[in-house]
Every structure is written in C-alpha cells, then in structure tokens.
Design an enzyme around this catalytic site. Structure first.
Site, PDB file in Angstrom:
ATOM      1  N   ARG A 231      -9.110   0.611   3.289  1.00 54.28           N
ATOM      2  CA  ARG A 231      -8.100   1.458   2.662  1.00 54.28           C
ATOM      3  C   ARG A 231      -6.754   0.749   2.540  1.00 54.28           C
ATOM      4  O   ARG A 231      -5.924   1.153   1.722  1.00 54.28           O
ATOM      5  CB  ARG A 231      -7.893   2.747   3.474  1.00 54.28           C
ATOM      6  CG  ARG A 231      -8.986   3.788   3.357  1.00 54.28           C
ATOM      7  CD  ARG A 231      -8.595   5.072   4.078  1.00 54.28           C
ATOM      8  NE  ARG A 231      -7.239   5.453   3.738  1.00 54.28           N
ATOM      9  CZ  ARG A 231      -6.244   5.582   4.608  1.00 54.28           C
ATOM     10  NH1 ARG A 231      -6.448   5.371   5.894  1.00 54.28           N
ATOM     11  NH2 ARG A 231      -5.042   5.932   4.204  1.00 54.28           N
TER      12      ARG A 231
ATOM     13  N   ARG B  11       0.808  15.448  12.024  1.00 54.10           N
ATOM     14  CA  ARG B  11       1.691  14.923  10.984  1.00 54.10           C
ATOM     15  C   ARG B  11       1.945  16.043   9.978  1.00 54.10           C
ATOM     16  O   ARG B  11       1.407  16.049   8.871  1.00 54.10           O
ATOM     17  CB  ARG B  11       1.062  13.700  10.302  1.00 54.10           C
ATOM     18  CG  ARG B  11       0.918  12.504  11.223  1.00 54.10           C
ATOM     19  CD  ARG B  11       0.613  11.245  10.468  1.00 54.10           C
ATOM     20  NE  ARG B  11      -0.746  11.214   9.976  1.00 54.10           N
ATOM     21  CZ  ARG B  11      -1.216  10.249   9.184  1.00 54.10           C
ATOM     22  NH1 ARG B  11      -0.434   9.284   8.777  1.00 54.10           N
ATOM     23  NH2 ARG B  11      -2.480  10.259   8.795  1.00 54.10           N
TER      24      ARG B  11
ATOM     25  N   ASP C  68       3.474   1.249  12.030  1.00 53.38           N
ATOM     26  CA  ASP C  68       2.257   0.684  11.447  1.00 53.38           C
ATOM     27  C   ASP C  68       1.909  -0.691  12.017  1.00 53.38           C
ATOM     28  O   ASP C  68       0.807  -1.199  11.776  1.00 53.38           O
ATOM     29  CB  ASP C  68       2.392   0.576   9.925  1.00 53.38           C
ATOM     30  CG  ASP C  68       2.153   1.909   9.229  1.00 53.38           C
ATOM     31  OD1 ASP C  68       1.713   2.861   9.900  1.00 53.38           O
ATOM     32  OD2 ASP C  68       2.406   2.006   8.017  1.00 53.38           O
TER      33      ASP C  68
ATOM     34  N   CYS D 242      -6.123   8.648   7.874  1.00 51.57           N
ATOM     35  CA  CYS D 242      -6.268   8.357   9.294  1.00 51.57           C
ATOM     36  C   CYS D 242      -5.693   9.489  10.140  1.00 51.57           C
ATOM     37  O   CYS D 242      -4.615  10.005   9.835  1.00 51.57           O
ATOM     38  CB  CYS D 242      -5.530   7.062   9.648  1.00 51.57           C
ATOM     39  SG  CYS D 242      -6.136   5.603   8.796  1.00 51.57           S
TER      40      CYS D 242
ATOM     41  N   LYS E 259       0.827  -1.205   0.000  1.00 50.12           N
ATOM     42  CA  LYS E 259       0.000   0.000   0.000  1.00 50.12           C
ATOM     43  C   LYS E 259       0.863   1.258   0.000  1.00 50.12           C
ATOM     44  O   LYS E 259       0.623   2.194  -0.764  1.00 50.12           O
ATOM     45  CB  LYS E 259      -0.916   0.009   1.224  1.00 50.12           C
ATOM     46  CG  LYS E 259      -1.592   1.360   1.493  1.00 50.12           C
ATOM     47  CD  LYS E 259      -2.235   1.401   2.859  1.00 50.12           C
ATOM     48  CE  LYS E 259      -2.812   2.770   3.177  1.00 50.12           C
ATOM     49  NZ  LYS E 259      -1.770   3.797   3.408  1.00 50.12           N
ATOM     50  N   ASN E 260       1.872   1.295   0.869  1.00 46.97           N
ATOM     51  CA  ASN E 260       2.668   2.506   1.010  1.00 46.97           C
ATOM     52  C   ASN E 260       3.567   2.768  -0.187  1.00 46.97           C
ATOM     53  O   ASN E 260       4.080   3.878  -0.351  1.00 46.97           O
ATOM     54  CB  ASN E 260       3.485   2.458   2.299  1.00 46.97           C
ATOM     55  CG  ASN E 260       2.613   2.588   3.538  1.00 46.97           C
ATOM     56  OD1 ASN E 260       1.496   3.090   3.472  1.00 46.97           O
ATOM     57  ND2 ASN E 260       3.106   2.111   4.670  1.00 46.97           N
TER      58      ASN E 260
END
Length: 427
Positions: free
Chosen positions: A396, A121, A304, A116, A22-23
């Site tokens: 997601r 951040r 994560d 999220c 995903k990242n």
C-alpha cells in the site's frame, strides 16, 4: 498467500530513488473531483492505494488513465454517487472523498474508512469542519452521509492538529461562498502539495504550511498539471536502512528539509549524513549510540517513522526509548521483532529497546504498513532467511520495493506460500 522472503546480511550499496509521496497522492487524486476539466498528476507512486483511488473515481463516472506514474483524470461526467462499501474500506484516506464530493456536489455518502489499524483515529474534526461550513452530517448504517443546500465559509479551530481534517476542510471550502479560516492547522509538506494543486486549479488559498490557512471560495475550478513531491516517509525509511544495513547508500529524489527531524536523531546516534540539494548520502555506520525519541506533529519526528526507527534502535549500544504521542497502538511490530531476538518491551505509549541485538531470521507478520517496513529492514540485517507475510500492507505504501532493494544488493523476493503453513509458523 504472498510473502516476502529475505536472506539477510548482504552488503547494500548504491543509489535508491524515492517515489512520489503516498500521503500526498491519496489527497491529490480525490482533489481532482473538484475540477471541471482534466487534471494530470505526475510522479505518482506505484502502490495499491493509488490503484484503489483510481477505481473509486471510475465508480462515480470519472475517466481515469495511468501510465508510468502519470494519472489523467477527467472529472466532467462525475456524479455524487454513494460509495458506502467496497474500495472505500481498503484505505484510510478514502475520507478525502467526503470533502471533495461535498465541495462539488453538496452531498456525499462514504463508507467508514479502512486502512491500517493504529488505534483510535476519529474523524470528529473533519465532521466539525463540514458542519461549520453548513453541511448536515449523519452516520447511517456504517456510512457517513453529508448533505448541504450550500456551503458557506466559516472560522474553524481544530481541537487537535490533524493532517486529514486540514486537507478535508480545504477540499470542502474551496468552492464555498465567502472566506474559510482553519486555525491550528497541520503544517505537513503534503498539505502544501495539495494547496499547490488546488491553487493551480484556480483556488484562492493562503497560509498552507502555517497554523492558519485562509481560503476564499471561488465559483469553479479548472484542470491543471501537477507534479507530486517526493515521499519523505519512504526517504526516511531508506535513510534508516542505510544507517542499519548500508555500506554507502545515496537516497535520491529527497527534500532534506522535509526530513530534518530524522536527520537530527540519526546524527545523535552517530550516523554521518551528507546532504545534497535533492539527495542524501549515508556511509557505513558503526558503533551506534542509544537515543530517546518522541513522535510529534510536523516538523517534529514523524509517527510514520517510529516503527522503522525502533528497528534501528535494536542495533544501538545501550537502552533507547521511543514514545509515540500520535497513535497509541502503533507498537504491534515489537512482538515480531522479539521473535527475531530483539530485546524490547512496550510500556504504555513507549517502547524500551536494549541493544545491540544480533537479530535472527523468523516468520513474522506485518500488522500495518510501517510495521511491515520495519520488518523488511530487520530481515535485511538478520542471520538466515526471514519470511514476512500480510505484505499487502507494505504494498500500500512502498513503490517497487523489491526492485529498489535488489538494486542495492539485497536478497529479497516475493513468493506464494500455503496459508495454513504460514499460520503454523507464526502461531
């Protein structure tokens, strides 16, 4: 409202395959904007973030198709159109559009990113990099405006190690004039993945995966084919699941080197792990020992995996402490685990967890993506039927989750329930 319903304590056994990262996906897709011809990315996960980015590229004129995890992107007719609202609010990684559009069009208007909420951040390091390259950056009416007559290479030192800033500066710099040096760069495998794509498109990048990255700007980038790396966070989630609920599970399509920090902590807890070239086997685990964990930037223990790992700690004998040095607000799942009879409390940046606890079913809420993963794992070992809502967070980041878990023997399903009923259960 859609929810997951999980009947726990079912024996889980077999093989589960990890999807593409995903990242990586959320950066690789925006990177295609920089090309002058078709970019094809294979192995993409079937998740909402990928679909959202597809729609964003189409909004600026891209011709995009996706089938069986392969996305074809023709960027030749893209334009530097403003994207102040809408889909950019749905995911944090929409900020990669800033670097890619600035690099190609020398301008961009991007709404402040969503995704999220994990505490503050800021994107100040991204902006610092863009400004060093020659862009003027302003915040106007809730959107970031980037403008540049031209981009020139620069030496950029990141005050904090940031994956997002490292990638975003790479995207903006590959078409800039001269050499860009990023010092104190992040080292994550996803950065190497993006650098590999850009290099195959014609970029000149050295040092990806180290703390100093050097980029020599080129005049143009062309299309290419690229296969995404496996998702190390999904792999880690399934490894934790195998340790807490498995009766012998093989995790397939994983690069063990990418999850070394997790492997070390699992072994410290007493979990047996057999590593293959692209797979990991974990037999049934018993008599787990308490451990202390501190999240760090790669190659340290990933933030994560903090939330799924804290669930595993509820089943270890003794008191464990997990400290998140990356995101201070990433403990909202602890209250939900306490609904399920976990013995845990939050003190500052740490969660203190006593175990083992016999978890009981409850109606719980996923506050974010990885919190949702932790609650799914909790549901798999809890007595009775657990109901998880706000599952759009989970959608997601975990591709085909229900099918994959059912393949191991889990009793999990997606249902539509009355929103008012759900609210009463969790108030």
């Amino acid at each position: 409202m859609e929810v997951y319903k999980i009947t726990g304590q079912k024996p889980l056994k077999g093989t589960i395959k990890v999807s593409g990262a995903k990242n990586s996906a959320v950066a690789l897709i925006p990177a295609s904007i920089l090309a002058n011809s078709t970019v094809t990315i294979e192995g993409l996960p079937d998740i909402l973030d990928v679909e959202t980015l597809k729609e964003l590229l189409e909004e600026i004129g891209g011709i995009v198709s996706i089938e069986d995890g392969t996305m074809s992107i023709d960027p030749s007719k893209m334009q530097g159109m403003p994207l102040p609202n809408g889909n950019v609010k749905k995911l944090r990684a929409s900020y990669y559009l800033m670097g890619a559009m600035l690099g190609r069009f020398k301008k961009a208007v991007i709404g402040l990113p969503g995704g999220c909420f994990l505490g503050p951040r800021p994107i100040d390091q991204h902006i610092k990099g863009f400004e060093a390259l020659g862009a003027k950056v302003t915040n106007e009416h809730g959107a970031i405006y980037l403008r540049a007559d031209e981009l020139r290479g620069a030496k950029i030192y990141l005050d904090v190690v940031s994956v997002g800033a490292t990638i975003n500066i790479m995207l903006a710099a590959v078409l800039a004039k001269g050499q860009t040096t990023i010092e104190n760069a992040a080292k994550e495998p996803e950065i190497i993945d993006v650098a590999t794509l850009l290099t195959n498109m014609g970029a000149k990048i050295k040092g990806a995966g180290t703390n100093v990255i050097r980029i020599d700007g080129v005049d143009e980038l062309h299309g290419t084919n690229h296969t995404i790396i496996p998702d190390r966070i999904e792999a880690g989630t399934y490894m934790i699941m195998a340790a807490v609920a498995g009766s012998g599970i093989t995790i397939d399509n994983v690069i063990p080197f990418h999850v070394e920090a997790l492997i070390a902590k699992l072994r410290e807890m007493g979990v047996k792990i057999e590593e293959g070239e692209e797979s990991i086997f974990i037999p049934k685990s018993e008599n787990l020992k308490s451990v202390d964990v501190k999240t760090l930037v790669y190659p340290g223990f990933p933030t994560d995996l903090q939330q799924p790992f804290s669930l595993l700690m509820t089943q270890a004998k003794g008191t464990s402490v997990i400290t998140d040095t990356i995101y201070s607000a990433r403990f909202k799942h602890i209250d939900e685990l306490k609904r399920m009879n976990a013995s845990a409390r939050v003190e500052g940046r740490s969660a203190i967890i006593a175990g083992p606890s016999k978890l009981e079913s409850a109606s719980v809420r996923a506050s974010d993506l990885r919190a949702g993963a932790a609650l799914v794992l909790a549901g798999l070992i809890a007595e009775g039927e657990t109901e998880i809502h706000d599952i759009y967070h989970i959608d997601r980041g975990y591709s085909s989750l229900i099918d994959k878990l059912r393949g191991l023997g889990a009793d999990i399903r997606r249902e539509t329930v009355d929103e008012e009923v759900v609210r009463k259960r969790t108030d």
